[in-house]
Design a protein around this motif. Structure first.
Motif, PDB file in Angstrom:
ATOM      1  N   GLN A   1      30.861  57.469  39.490  1.00 26.87           N
ATOM      2  CA  GLN A   1      30.369  56.335  40.277  1.00 26.87           C
ATOM      3  C   GLN A   1      28.933  55.971  39.900  1.00 26.87           C
ATOM      4  O   GLN A   1      28.597  54.792  39.774  1.00 26.87           O
TER       5      GLN A   1
ATOM      6  N   ASP B   1      27.942  52.400  38.325  1.00 27.52           N
ATOM      7  CA  ASP B   1      26.916  51.572  38.965  1.00 27.52           C
ATOM      8  C   ASP B   1      25.851  51.143  37.957  1.00 27.52           C
ATOM      9  O   ASP B   1      25.420  49.991  37.953  1.00 27.52           O
TER      10      ASP B   1
ATOM     11  N   SER C   1      31.531  49.149  38.583  1.00 25.79           N
ATOM     12  CA  SER C   1      32.105  49.833  39.745  1.00 25.79           C
ATOM     13  C   SER C   1      33.437  49.247  40.187  1.00 25.79           C
ATOM     14  O   SER C   1      34.291  49.962  40.709  1.00 25.79           O
ATOM     15  N   THR C   2      33.613  47.946  39.987  1.00 23.62           N
ATOM     16  CA  THR C   2      34.856  47.309  40.430  1.00 23.62           C
ATOM     17  C   THR C   2      36.052  47.713  39.576  1.00 23.62           C
ATOM     18  O   THR C   2      37.197  47.471  39.965  1.00 23.62           O
TER      19      THR C   2
ATOM     20  N   ASN D   1      38.541  53.144  41.092  1.00 26.21           N
ATOM     21  CA  ASN D   1      39.006  53.350  42.453  1.00 26.21           C
ATOM     22  C   ASN D   1      38.260  54.559  43.018  1.00 26.21           C
ATOM     23  O   ASN D   1      38.599  55.696  42.717  1.00 26.21           O
TER      24      ASN D   1
END
Length: 93
Positions: free
Chosen positions: A71, A75, A80-81, A84
């Protein structure tokens, strides 16, 4: 975490002593976590690399530490999109 694991197989203990092999192993752990969390391959075990002997549970892709590392990198790169990061998928070890 890996070096201090109580369930670390002796083979991995030997690998950790060599800087090149240690870096290779850490990259494998990171890539496995990335593939496990990447949205198109999420929860699809056929896309996850395996190793033998198995690594300890503390470095599995769905642990909080692995998810956090992926993550943070996602970022930084604004991706990030594409992953999951659902709370329900995290495992405490």
């Amino acid at each position: 975490m890996l070096a201090s694991s109580e369930t670390l197989h002796p083979v991995w203990s030997q690998v950790l002593g060599d800087p090149f092999l240690r870096r290779l192993l850490l990259r494998f752990i990171f890539i496995r976590a990335v593939l496990a969390l990447y949205a198109p391959t999420f929860n699809k075990k056929e896309y996850l690399p395996e190793c033998s002997p198995p690594l300890p549970d503390c470095v599995l892709p769905m642990t909080c530490s692995s998810i956090s590392a992926v993550q943070q990198m996602a970022d930084i790169f604004g991706a990030s999109t594409m992953f999951n990061f659902s709370e329900g998928s995290m495992q405490e070890v």
